[in-house]
Motif scaffolding. Structure first.
Motif, PDB file in Angstrom:
ATOM      1  N   UNK A  28       0.830  -1.203   0.000  1.00 14.57           N
ATOM      2  CA  UNK A  28       0.000   0.000   0.000  1.00 14.57           C
ATOM      3  C   UNK A  28       0.866   1.255   0.000  1.00 14.57           C
ATOM      4  N   UNK A  29       1.894   1.267   0.852  1.00 17.20           N
ATOM      5  CA  UNK A  29       2.779   2.422   0.918  1.00 17.20           C
ATOM      6  C   UNK A  29       3.539   2.630  -0.375  1.00 17.20           C
ATOM      7  N   UNK A  30       4.085   1.551  -0.913  1.00 19.87           N
ATOM      8  CA  UNK A  30       4.854   1.652  -2.147  1.00 19.87           C
ATOM      9  C   UNK A  30       3.955   2.053  -3.315  1.00 19.87           C
ATOM     10  N   UNK A  31       2.750   1.483  -3.377  1.00 13.14           N
ATOM     11  CA  UNK A  31       1.837   1.784  -4.467  1.00 13.14           C
ATOM     12  C   UNK A  31       1.400   3.240  -4.473  1.00 13.14           C
ATOM     13  N   UNK A  32       1.028   3.760  -3.319  1.00 11.86           N
ATOM     14  CA  UNK A  32       0.603   5.154  -3.242  1.00 11.86           C
ATOM     15  C   UNK A  32       1.749   6.104  -3.566  1.00 11.86           C
ATOM     16  N   UNK A  33       2.943   5.764  -3.085  1.00 12.96           N
ATOM     17  CA  UNK A  33       4.103   6.612  -3.369  1.00 12.96           C
ATOM     18  C   UNK A  33       4.416   6.643  -4.860  1.00 12.96           C
ATOM     19  N   UNK A  34       4.096   5.554  -5.552  1.00  8.98           N
ATOM     20  CA  UNK A  34       4.350   5.492  -6.992  1.00  8.98           C
ATOM     21  C   UNK A  34       3.263   6.211  -7.790  1.00  8.98           C
ATOM     22  N   UNK A  35       2.014   6.118  -7.332  1.00 11.76           N
ATOM     23  CA  UNK A  35       0.891   6.648  -8.102  1.00 11.76           C
ATOM     24  C   UNK A  35       0.617   8.126  -7.839  1.00 11.76           C
ATOM     25  N   UNK A  36       0.917   8.594  -6.631  1.00 12.43           N
ATOM     26  CA  UNK A  36       0.577   9.963  -6.258  1.00 12.43           C
ATOM     27  C   UNK A  36       1.805  10.858  -6.234  1.00 12.43           C
ATOM     28  N   UNK A  37       1.571  12.125  -6.443  1.00  9.34           N
ATOM     29  CA  UNK A  37       2.651  13.105  -6.337  1.00  9.34           C
ATOM     30  C   UNK A  37       2.948  13.386  -4.862  1.00  9.34           C
ATOM     31  N   UNK A  38       4.068  14.020  -4.603  1.00  7.70           N
ATOM     32  CA  UNK A  38       4.413  14.365  -3.222  1.00  7.70           C
ATOM     33  C   UNK A  38       3.342  15.253  -2.599  1.00  7.70           C
ATOM     34  N   UNK A  39       2.820  16.197  -3.367  1.00  2.41           N
ATOM     35  CA  UNK A  39       1.795  17.100  -2.844  1.00  2.41           C
ATOM     36  C   UNK A  39       0.518  16.337  -2.499  1.00  2.41           C
ATOM     37  N   UNK A  40       0.128  15.391  -3.358  1.00  6.85           N
ATOM     38  CA  UNK A  40      -1.071  14.585  -3.077  1.00  6.85           C
ATOM     39  C   UNK A  40      -0.880  13.714  -1.841  1.00  6.85           C
ATOM     40  N   UNK A  41       0.322  13.172  -1.668  1.00  4.84           N
ATOM     41  CA  UNK A  41       0.599  12.367  -0.477  1.00  4.84           C
ATOM     42  C   UNK A  41       0.476  13.211   0.779  1.00  4.84           C
ATOM     43  N   UNK A  42       0.980  14.421   0.734  1.00  6.31           N
ATOM     44  CA  UNK A  42       0.902  15.306   1.902  1.00  6.31           C
ATOM     45  C   UNK A  42      -0.522  15.785   2.147  1.00  6.31           C
ATOM     46  N   UNK A  43      -1.270  16.041   1.061  1.00  2.00           N
ATOM     47  CA  UNK A  43      -2.625  16.571   1.218  1.00  2.00           C
ATOM     48  C   UNK A  43      -3.600  15.528   1.745  1.00  2.00           C
ATOM     49  N   UNK A  44      -3.572  14.317   1.182  1.00  2.00           N
ATOM     50  CA  UNK A  44      -4.551  13.301   1.571  1.00  2.00           C
ATOM     51  C   UNK A  44      -4.071  11.856   1.401  1.00  2.00           C
ATOM     52  N   UNK A  45      -3.055  11.639   0.572  1.00  3.74           N
ATOM     53  CA  UNK A  45      -2.653  10.275   0.237  1.00  3.74           C
ATOM     54  C   UNK A  45      -2.212   9.441   1.421  1.00  3.74           C
ATOM     55  N   UNK A  46      -1.547  10.057   2.411  1.00  5.34           N
ATOM     56  CA  UNK A  46      -1.049   9.290   3.553  1.00  5.34           C
ATOM     57  C   UNK A  46      -2.191   8.718   4.396  1.00  5.34           C
ATOM     58  N   UNK A  47      -3.383   9.326   4.287  1.00  7.56           N
ATOM     59  CA  UNK A  47      -4.538   8.854   5.080  1.00  7.56           C
ATOM     60  C   UNK A  47      -5.181   7.599   4.481  1.00  7.56           C
ATOM     61  N   UNK A  48      -4.994   7.373   3.189  1.00 11.60           N
ATOM     62  CA  UNK A  48      -5.690   6.295   2.489  1.00 11.60           C
ATOM     63  C   UNK A  48      -5.464   4.922   3.128  1.00 11.60           C
ATOM     64  N   UNK A  49      -4.216   4.526   3.460  1.00  4.90           N
ATOM     65  CA  UNK A  49      -4.028   3.191   4.054  1.00  4.90           C
ATOM     66  C   UNK A  49      -4.756   3.018   5.380  1.00  4.90           C
ATOM     67  N   UNK A  50      -4.808   4.091   6.181  1.00  4.70           N
ATOM     68  CA  UNK A  50      -5.497   3.992   7.463  1.00  4.70           C
ATOM     69  C   UNK A  50      -7.007   3.882   7.261  1.00  4.70           C
ATOM     70  N   UNK A  51      -7.540   4.617   6.303  1.00  2.00           N
ATOM     71  CA  UNK A  51      -8.969   4.533   6.005  1.00  2.00           C
ATOM     72  C   UNK A  51      -9.319   3.151   5.462  1.00  2.00           C
ATOM     73  N   UNK A  52      -8.432   2.589   4.639  1.00  2.00           N
ATOM     74  CA  UNK A  52      -8.648   1.234   4.122  1.00  2.00           C
ATOM     75  C   UNK A  52      -8.753   0.233   5.271  1.00  2.00           C
ATOM     76  N   UNK A  53      -7.834   0.318   6.233  1.00  2.00           N
ATOM     77  CA  UNK A  53      -7.890  -0.557   7.398  1.00  2.00           C
ATOM     78  C   UNK A  53      -9.158  -0.346   8.203  1.00  2.00           C
ATOM     79  N   UNK A  54      -9.578   0.899   8.304  1.00  2.00           N
ATOM     80  CA  UNK A  54     -10.788   1.226   9.057  1.00  2.00           C
ATOM     81  C   UNK A  54     -12.026   0.617   8.408  1.00  2.00           C
TER      82      UNK A  54
END
Length: 442
Positions: free
Chosen positions: A189-215
Protein backbone atom coordinates in the motif's frame (compact mmCIF):
# COMPACT_ATOMS: atom_id res chain seq x y z
CA UNK A 1 -1.27 -33.19 34.09
CA UNK A 2 0.42 -33.88 30.77
CA UNK A 3 -1.70 -34.92 27.86
CA UNK A 4 -0.79 -37.58 25.36
CA UNK A 5 -1.27 -36.09 21.92
CA UNK A 6 -2.43 -38.43 19.20
CA UNK A 7 -2.60 -37.34 15.61
CA UNK A 8 -5.01 -38.80 13.11
CA UNK A 9 -4.39 -37.51 9.59
CA UNK A 10 -7.41 -36.15 7.77
CA UNK A 11 -7.99 -34.90 4.25
CA UNK A 12 -6.89 -31.45 5.44
CA UNK A 13 -3.45 -32.79 6.34
CA UNK A 14 -2.60 -33.34 2.70
CA UNK A 15 -3.39 -29.83 1.52
CA UNK A 16 -0.81 -27.08 1.19
CA UNK A 17 -2.91 -24.16 2.31
CA UNK A 18 -4.06 -23.11 5.79
CA UNK A 19 -7.34 -21.94 4.31
CA UNK A 20 -8.09 -25.32 2.77
CA UNK A 21 -6.93 -27.13 5.88
CA UNK A 22 -9.16 -25.04 8.09
CA UNK A 23 -12.20 -25.55 5.96
CA UNK A 24 -11.56 -29.27 5.65
CA UNK A 25 -11.04 -29.98 9.32
CA UNK A 26 -14.20 -31.19 10.97
CA UNK A 27 -13.18 -30.19 14.51
CA UNK A 28 -12.43 -26.52 13.93
CA UNK A 29 -13.89 -23.16 12.97
CA UNK A 30 -14.55 -21.93 9.44
CA UNK A 31 -12.09 -19.87 7.40
CA UNK A 32 -14.37 -16.84 7.87
CA UNK A 33 -14.11 -17.20 11.64
CA UNK A 34 -10.33 -17.67 11.54
CA UNK A 35 -9.91 -14.54 9.44
CA UNK A 36 -12.13 -12.51 11.76
CA UNK A 37 -10.27 -13.70 14.86
CA UNK A 38 -6.82 -12.90 13.48
CA UNK A 39 -7.88 -9.69 11.73
CA UNK A 40 -7.20 -7.49 14.75
CA UNK A 41 -3.60 -8.57 15.17
CA UNK A 42 -3.03 -8.39 11.42
CA UNK A 43 -4.39 -4.84 11.20
CA UNK A 44 -2.13 -3.77 14.05
CA UNK A 45 0.92 -4.97 12.08
CA UNK A 46 -0.50 -3.37 8.92
CA UNK A 47 -0.85 -0.09 10.76
CA UNK A 48 2.75 -0.36 11.95
CA UNK A 49 3.95 -0.87 8.38
CA UNK A 50 2.06 2.04 6.82
CA UNK A 51 2.85 4.40 9.70
CA UNK A 52 6.54 3.58 9.32
CA UNK A 53 6.30 4.13 5.55
CA UNK A 54 4.73 7.59 5.94
CA UNK A 55 6.50 8.64 9.15
CA UNK A 56 8.38 11.46 7.39
CA UNK A 57 5.13 12.96 6.07
CA UNK A 58 3.37 12.52 9.43
CA UNK A 59 6.31 14.22 11.14
CA UNK A 60 6.05 17.27 8.89
CA UNK A 61 2.25 17.51 9.17
CA UNK A 62 1.87 17.01 12.92
CA UNK A 63 5.24 18.03 14.35
CA UNK A 64 6.55 20.89 12.19
CA UNK A 65 10.06 21.90 13.19
CA UNK A 66 12.96 23.77 11.66
CA UNK A 67 14.89 20.49 11.64
CA UNK A 68 13.48 17.61 9.58
CA UNK A 69 15.20 15.12 11.91
CA UNK A 70 13.27 16.50 14.91
CA UNK A 71 9.96 16.14 13.06
CA UNK A 72 10.73 12.54 12.14
CA UNK A 73 11.91 11.72 15.67
CA UNK A 74 8.67 13.05 17.17
CA UNK A 75 6.58 11.12 14.64
CA UNK A 76 8.40 7.86 15.43
CA UNK A 77 8.12 8.56 19.17
CA UNK A 78 4.36 9.07 18.73
CA UNK A 79 4.06 5.64 17.20
CA UNK A 80 6.15 4.24 20.03
CA UNK A 81 3.75 5.48 22.70
CA UNK A 82 1.41 2.70 21.61
CA UNK A 83 3.86 0.20 23.07
CA UNK A 84 3.59 1.91 26.47
CA UNK A 85 -0.13 1.11 26.66
CA UNK A 86 0.19 -2.54 25.68
CA UNK A 87 0.98 -3.94 29.15
CA UNK A 88 -1.96 -2.03 30.66
CA UNK A 89 -4.23 -3.24 27.89
CA UNK A 90 -3.06 -6.81 28.40
CA UNK A 91 -4.03 -6.74 32.09
CA UNK A 92 -7.38 -4.97 31.67
CA UNK A 93 -8.56 -6.71 28.50
CA UNK A 94 -6.97 -10.04 29.45
CA UNK A 95 -8.94 -9.93 32.70
CA UNK A 96 -12.06 -9.16 30.70
CA UNK A 97 -11.49 -12.13 28.36
CA UNK A 98 -11.08 -14.56 31.27
CA UNK A 99 -14.07 -13.21 33.21
CA UNK A 100 -16.55 -12.40 30.42
CA UNK A 101 -15.47 -14.69 27.59
CA UNK A 102 -13.15 -14.63 24.59
CA UNK A 103 -15.84 -13.51 22.13
CA UNK A 104 -16.94 -10.58 24.28
CA UNK A 105 -13.35 -9.44 24.70
CA UNK A 106 -12.51 -9.73 20.98
CA UNK A 107 -15.62 -7.72 20.08
CA UNK A 108 -14.72 -4.99 22.58
CA UNK A 109 -11.09 -4.92 21.42
CA UNK A 110 -12.08 -4.55 17.75
CA UNK A 111 -14.32 -1.64 18.68
CA UNK A 112 -11.54 0.11 20.61
CA UNK A 113 -9.06 -0.55 17.81
CA UNK A 114 -11.48 0.92 15.25
CA UNK A 115 -11.82 4.09 17.30
CA UNK A 116 -8.04 4.43 17.56
CA UNK A 117 -7.55 4.01 13.79
CA UNK A 118 -10.38 6.48 13.16
CA UNK A 119 -8.59 9.11 15.26
CA UNK A 120 -5.32 8.60 13.37
CA UNK A 121 -6.92 8.48 9.90
CA UNK A 122 -8.89 11.70 10.33
CA UNK A 123 -6.67 13.63 12.75
CA UNK A 124 -6.47 17.32 11.78
CA UNK A 125 -2.96 18.56 11.01
CA UNK A 126 -0.93 21.11 12.92
CA UNK A 127 -1.67 23.71 10.25
CA UNK A 128 -5.41 23.30 10.92
CA UNK A 129 -5.69 23.16 14.73
CA UNK A 130 -2.21 23.71 16.12
CA UNK A 131 -1.17 21.79 19.22
CA UNK A 132 -4.44 19.80 19.24
CA UNK A 133 -3.27 17.92 16.13
CA UNK A 134 -0.48 15.90 17.81
CA UNK A 135 -2.73 15.44 20.86
CA UNK A 136 -5.40 13.72 18.73
CA UNK A 137 -2.74 11.64 16.95
CA UNK A 138 -1.13 10.54 20.22
CA UNK A 139 -4.53 9.73 21.77
CA UNK A 140 -5.33 7.52 18.78
CA UNK A 141 -2.00 5.72 19.09
CA UNK A 142 -2.51 5.22 22.84
CA UNK A 143 -5.93 3.67 22.23
CA UNK A 144 -4.53 1.43 19.49
CA UNK A 145 -1.74 0.28 21.82
CA UNK A 146 -4.20 -0.39 24.65
CA UNK A 147 -6.44 -2.54 22.42
CA UNK A 148 -3.45 -4.36 20.86
CA UNK A 149 -2.32 -5.33 24.36
CA UNK A 150 -5.36 -7.56 24.80
CA UNK A 151 -5.81 -8.69 21.19
CA UNK A 152 -3.22 -11.48 21.03
CA UNK A 153 -4.25 -12.97 24.37
CA UNK A 154 -7.98 -13.18 23.61
CA UNK A 155 -7.66 -14.13 19.94
CA UNK A 156 -4.90 -16.74 20.29
CA UNK A 157 -6.66 -18.31 23.25
CA UNK A 158 -9.85 -18.58 21.22
CA UNK A 159 -7.93 -20.22 18.37
CA UNK A 160 -6.48 -22.82 20.70
CA UNK A 161 -9.82 -23.60 22.38
CA UNK A 162 -12.03 -23.54 19.26
CA UNK A 163 -11.43 -27.14 18.19
CA UNK A 164 -9.82 -30.46 18.97
CA UNK A 165 -6.28 -31.00 20.24
CA UNK A 166 -5.03 -32.54 17.02
CA UNK A 167 -5.45 -29.30 15.01
CA UNK A 168 -4.67 -26.60 17.55
CA UNK A 169 -1.22 -25.85 16.12
CA UNK A 170 -2.68 -25.17 12.67
CA UNK A 171 -5.37 -22.93 14.17
CA UNK A 172 -2.90 -20.93 16.26
CA UNK A 173 -0.63 -20.56 13.22
CA UNK A 174 -3.20 -18.20 11.72
CA UNK A 175 -2.10 -15.58 14.23
CA UNK A 176 1.39 -15.44 12.72
CA UNK A 177 0.11 -15.80 9.15
CA UNK A 178 -2.00 -12.68 9.64
CA UNK A 179 1.13 -10.74 10.61
CA UNK A 180 2.97 -11.72 7.44
CA UNK A 181 0.01 -10.90 5.21
CA UNK A 182 -0.51 -7.57 6.95
CA UNK A 183 3.15 -6.59 6.65
CA UNK A 184 3.09 -7.35 2.92
CA UNK A 185 -0.17 -5.46 2.44
CA UNK A 186 1.11 -2.45 4.36
CA UNK A 187 4.34 -2.32 2.38
CA UNK A 188 2.46 -2.74 -0.92
CA UNK A 189 0.00 0.00 0.00
CA UNK A 190 2.78 2.42 0.92
CA UNK A 191 4.85 1.65 -2.15
CA UNK A 192 1.84 1.78 -4.47
CA UNK A 193 0.60 5.15 -3.24
CA UNK A 194 4.10 6.61 -3.37
CA UNK A 195 4.35 5.49 -6.99
CA UNK A 196 0.89 6.65 -8.10
CA UNK A 197 0.58 9.96 -6.26
CA UNK A 198 2.65 13.11 -6.34
CA UNK A 199 4.41 14.36 -3.22
CA UNK A 200 1.79 17.10 -2.84
CA UNK A 201 -1.07 14.59 -3.08
CA UNK A 202 0.60 12.37 -0.48
CA UNK A 203 0.90 15.31 1.90
CA UNK A 204 -2.62 16.57 1.22
CA UNK A 205 -4.55 13.30 1.57
CA UNK A 206 -2.65 10.28 0.24
CA UNK A 207 -1.05 9.29 3.55
CA UNK A 208 -4.54 8.85 5.08
CA UNK A 209 -5.69 6.29 2.49
CA UNK A 210 -4.03 3.19 4.05
CA UNK A 211 -5.50 3.99 7.46
CA UNK A 212 -8.97 4.53 6.01
CA UNK A 213 -8.65 1.23 4.12
CA UNK A 214 -7.89 -0.56 7.40
CA UNK A 215 -10.79 1.23 9.06
CA UNK A 216 -13.22 0.05 6.36
CA UNK A 217 -12.27 -3.60 6.98
CA UNK A 218 -12.86 -3.43 10.73
CA UNK A 219 -16.70 -3.41 10.71
CA UNK A 220 -16.63 -6.73 8.84
CA UNK A 221 -14.36 -8.22 11.49
CA UNK A 222 -16.51 -6.76 14.24
CA UNK A 223 -19.68 -8.26 12.77
CA UNK A 224 -18.18 -11.74 12.32
CA UNK A 225 -16.64 -11.72 15.79
CA UNK A 226 -20.06 -11.11 17.30
CA UNK A 227 -21.31 -14.31 15.63
CA UNK A 228 -18.48 -16.53 16.96
CA UNK A 229 -19.18 -19.32 19.44
CA UNK A 230 -17.80 -18.82 22.93
CA UNK A 231 -15.05 -21.20 24.04
CA UNK A 232 -14.93 -20.29 27.73
CA UNK A 233 -17.63 -20.65 30.34
CA UNK A 234 -18.14 -17.50 32.40
CA UNK A 235 -19.91 -19.16 35.31
CA UNK A 236 -18.62 -18.47 38.81
CA UNK A 237 -17.06 -21.93 38.97
CA UNK A 238 -15.04 -21.31 35.77
CA UNK A 239 -13.67 -17.84 36.52
CA UNK A 240 -11.53 -16.10 39.13
CA UNK A 241 -12.12 -12.63 40.54
CA UNK A 242 -8.85 -11.13 39.28
CA UNK A 243 -6.95 -13.21 36.70
CA UNK A 244 -3.96 -10.81 36.60
CA UNK A 245 -3.52 -11.00 40.37
CA UNK A 246 -3.97 -14.79 40.33
CA UNK A 247 -1.29 -15.05 37.65
CA UNK A 248 1.20 -13.12 39.77
CA UNK A 249 0.43 -15.11 42.90
CA UNK A 250 0.22 -18.63 41.46
CA UNK A 251 1.96 -18.55 38.06
CA UNK A 252 4.67 -15.93 38.51
CA UNK A 253 7.47 -18.17 37.30
CA UNK A 254 5.74 -18.97 34.00
CA UNK A 255 4.78 -15.31 33.56
CA UNK A 256 8.34 -14.02 33.92
CA UNK A 257 9.91 -16.83 31.89
CA UNK A 258 7.29 -16.33 29.17
CA UNK A 259 8.17 -12.66 28.85
CA UNK A 260 11.86 -13.56 28.49
CA UNK A 261 10.91 -16.27 26.00
CA UNK A 262 9.33 -13.63 23.75
CA UNK A 263 12.53 -11.56 23.80
CA UNK A 264 14.41 -13.19 20.91
CA UNK A 265 11.47 -13.57 18.54
CA UNK A 266 10.12 -10.04 18.87
CA UNK A 267 13.59 -8.46 18.72
CA UNK A 268 14.43 -10.40 15.56
CA UNK A 269 11.14 -9.41 13.92
CA UNK A 270 11.47 -5.69 14.55
CA UNK A 271 15.16 -5.57 13.66
CA UNK A 272 15.12 -7.79 10.56
CA UNK A 273 11.80 -6.64 9.09
CA UNK A 274 11.70 -2.96 10.08
CA UNK A 275 15.19 -1.88 11.12
CA UNK A 276 17.35 -3.72 8.58
CA UNK A 277 16.61 -1.38 5.62
CA UNK A 278 17.57 1.70 7.67
CA UNK A 279 20.69 -0.08 8.98
CA UNK A 280 21.85 -1.02 5.49
CA UNK A 281 21.21 2.47 4.09
CA UNK A 282 22.39 4.65 6.97
CA UNK A 283 25.22 2.56 8.44
CA UNK A 284 26.50 0.60 5.46
CA UNK A 285 25.44 3.10 2.75
CA UNK A 286 23.76 0.51 0.56
CA UNK A 287 20.96 1.31 -1.94
CA UNK A 288 17.51 1.35 -0.34
CA UNK A 289 16.07 -0.68 -3.24
CA UNK A 290 18.35 -3.58 -2.31
CA UNK A 291 17.74 -3.42 1.42
CA UNK A 292 13.95 -3.74 1.11
CA UNK A 293 14.30 -7.23 -0.40
CA UNK A 294 15.21 -8.42 3.10
CA UNK A 295 12.03 -7.05 4.67
CA UNK A 296 10.00 -8.48 1.79
CA UNK A 297 11.55 -11.93 2.27
CA UNK A 298 10.86 -11.91 6.01
CA UNK A 299 7.25 -10.80 5.58
CA UNK A 300 6.57 -13.35 2.82
CA UNK A 301 7.90 -16.22 4.92
CA UNK A 302 5.79 -15.06 7.87
CA UNK A 303 2.80 -15.45 5.59
CA UNK A 304 3.73 -18.93 4.29
CA UNK A 305 5.62 -20.83 7.02
CA UNK A 306 3.49 -20.70 10.22
CA UNK A 307 0.96 -23.19 8.84
CA UNK A 308 3.71 -25.80 8.45
CA UNK A 309 5.03 -24.93 11.91
CA UNK A 310 1.54 -25.58 13.24
CA UNK A 311 1.38 -28.95 11.52
CA UNK A 312 4.74 -29.91 13.00
CA UNK A 313 3.60 -28.88 16.47
CA UNK A 314 0.42 -30.93 16.06
CA UNK A 315 2.45 -34.05 15.28
CA UNK A 316 4.70 -33.82 18.36
CA UNK A 317 3.63 -34.25 21.99
CA UNK A 318 5.99 -31.56 23.35
CA UNK A 319 6.83 -27.99 22.32
CA UNK A 320 10.24 -27.50 23.95
CA UNK A 321 12.25 -29.73 21.56
CA UNK A 322 11.01 -27.65 18.60
CA UNK A 323 11.86 -24.39 20.35
CA UNK A 324 15.29 -25.49 21.57
CA UNK A 325 16.33 -26.82 18.15
CA UNK A 326 15.18 -23.64 16.36
CA UNK A 327 16.81 -21.40 18.99
CA UNK A 328 20.24 -23.03 18.70
CA UNK A 329 20.34 -22.94 14.89
CA UNK A 330 19.01 -19.37 14.85
CA UNK A 331 21.72 -18.27 17.28
CA UNK A 332 24.39 -19.73 15.01
CA UNK A 333 22.98 -17.80 12.03
CA UNK A 334 23.07 -14.31 13.55
CA UNK A 335 26.77 -13.57 13.08
CA UNK A 336 26.93 -14.88 9.47
CA UNK A 337 23.86 -12.82 8.49
CA UNK A 338 25.38 -9.51 9.53
CA UNK A 339 28.88 -10.51 8.41
CA UNK A 340 27.70 -11.17 4.85
CA UNK A 341 26.12 -7.70 4.76
CA UNK A 342 29.13 -5.97 6.29
CA UNK A 343 31.79 -7.62 4.16
CA UNK A 344 30.08 -7.23 0.81
CA UNK A 345 29.09 -10.84 0.13
CA UNK A 346 26.51 -11.01 -2.71
CA UNK A 347 23.04 -10.13 -1.43
CA UNK A 348 21.64 -13.53 -2.42
CA UNK A 349 23.65 -15.23 0.34
CA UNK A 350 22.37 -12.77 2.94
CA UNK A 351 18.76 -13.25 1.87
CA UNK A 352 19.20 -17.04 1.93
CA UNK A 353 20.53 -16.93 5.51
CA UNK A 354 17.75 -14.57 6.60
CA UNK A 355 15.21 -16.85 4.92
CA UNK A 356 16.43 -19.84 6.94
CA UNK A 357 16.37 -17.78 10.14
CA UNK A 358 12.83 -16.55 9.44
CA UNK A 359 11.62 -20.08 8.68
CA UNK A 360 12.93 -21.14 12.09
CA UNK A 361 11.44 -18.04 13.74
CA UNK A 362 7.96 -18.75 12.38
CA UNK A 363 8.06 -22.44 13.27
CA UNK A 364 9.15 -21.60 16.81
CA UNK A 365 6.57 -18.80 17.15
CA UNK A 366 3.68 -21.25 16.78
CA UNK A 367 5.30 -23.66 19.25
CA UNK A 368 5.90 -20.79 21.68
CA UNK A 369 2.26 -19.70 21.56
CA UNK A 370 1.16 -23.28 22.30
CA UNK A 371 3.73 -23.70 25.08
CA UNK A 372 2.47 -20.62 26.91
CA UNK A 373 -1.24 -21.24 26.27
CA UNK A 374 -1.08 -24.84 27.47
CA UNK A 375 0.82 -23.91 30.62
CA UNK A 376 -1.79 -21.49 32.00
CA UNK A 377 -5.10 -22.86 33.34
CA UNK A 378 -8.17 -21.85 31.35
CA UNK A 379 -9.40 -19.42 34.02
CA UNK A 380 -6.32 -17.20 33.54
CA UNK A 381 -5.17 -18.28 30.06
CA UNK A 382 -6.16 -15.23 28.02
CA UNK A 383 -4.74 -12.81 30.58
CA UNK A 384 -1.54 -14.86 30.88
CA UNK A 385 -0.98 -14.99 27.12
CA UNK A 386 -1.81 -11.30 26.77
CA UNK A 387 0.61 -10.22 29.49
CA UNK A 388 3.45 -12.45 28.30
CA UNK A 389 3.17 -11.20 24.74
CA UNK A 390 2.38 -7.53 25.42
CA UNK A 391 5.08 -7.00 28.05
CA UNK A 392 7.64 -8.94 26.01
CA UNK A 393 6.90 -7.05 22.78
CA UNK A 394 6.78 -3.67 24.56
CA UNK A 395 10.04 -4.12 26.46
CA UNK A 396 12.10 -5.88 23.81
CA UNK A 397 10.40 -5.36 20.44
CA UNK A 398 9.29 -1.79 20.96
CA UNK A 399 12.75 -0.67 22.08
CA UNK A 400 14.79 -2.92 19.77
CA UNK A 401 15.44 -0.28 17.14
CA UNK A 402 16.27 2.34 19.76
CA UNK A 403 18.64 -0.01 21.57
CA UNK A 404 20.47 -1.02 18.40
CA UNK A 405 20.75 2.59 17.22
CA UNK A 406 22.18 3.57 20.60
CA UNK A 407 24.66 0.69 20.53
CA UNK A 408 25.83 1.67 17.04
CA UNK A 409 26.38 5.23 18.23
CA UNK A 410 28.20 4.29 21.44
CA UNK A 411 30.37 1.46 20.10
CA UNK A 412 30.76 2.67 16.52
CA UNK A 413 30.74 -1.05 15.66
CA UNK A 414 28.69 -2.07 12.59
CA UNK A 415 28.23 -5.54 14.12
CA UNK A 416 26.45 -4.13 17.20
CA UNK A 417 23.01 -5.37 16.00
CA UNK A 418 24.42 -8.90 15.76
CA UNK A 419 25.79 -8.75 19.30
CA UNK A 420 22.45 -7.46 20.56
CA UNK A 421 20.48 -10.25 18.87
CA UNK A 422 22.91 -12.86 20.18
CA UNK A 423 22.41 -11.55 23.71
CA UNK A 424 18.62 -11.73 23.31
CA UNK A 425 18.96 -15.28 21.97
CA UNK A 426 20.93 -16.42 25.01
CA UNK A 427 18.39 -14.90 27.42
CA UNK A 428 15.43 -16.53 25.65
CA UNK A 429 17.19 -19.88 25.42
CA UNK A 430 17.94 -19.79 29.17
CA UNK A 431 14.26 -19.05 29.87
CA UNK A 432 13.26 -21.94 27.62
CA UNK A 433 15.58 -24.39 29.41
CA UNK A 434 14.10 -23.30 32.75
CA UNK A 435 10.51 -23.66 31.49
CA UNK A 436 8.43 -26.50 33.00
CA UNK A 437 6.27 -27.79 30.17
CA UNK A 438 2.78 -28.82 31.24
CA UNK A 439 -0.71 -29.02 29.78
CA UNK A 440 -3.87 -27.47 31.24
CA UNK A 441 -6.62 -28.57 28.88
CA UNK A 442 -9.61 -28.46 31.13
Amino acid sequence: MKESVSYAPSRADFTGSPAVAASSASDGPSVKSLVAVTLGNGLEIYDFAVYSFFSVIIGHLFFPASNDYVSLLLAVATFGVGFIMRPLGSMVLGNYADRHGRKAAMTLIMGLMSLGVLMVAFAPTYKDVGIFAPIVLIAGRLLQGFSAGGEVGAATTWLMEAGGHSRRGVRVSWQMTSQGGAALLGAAMGAGLSHLLSDQQLYDWGWRVPFIFGLLIMPVGLYIRRQLPETHSTTAASTVANPALTLWREHRRALVLGILLVMKGTTTFYIIVYYMPAYMVNTLHMPASISYWISLTAALLTLLIPFWGGRLADRLPKRKPILIGCAIVSFLLIWPIFATILYGVPLGYTIALIAVDQILANISAVAMFLLVLETFPKAVRACGMAMVYAVGVSLFGGFAQFNVTWLLKVTNAPMAPAWYLMFCSVVSLAALVAWRERHHDE
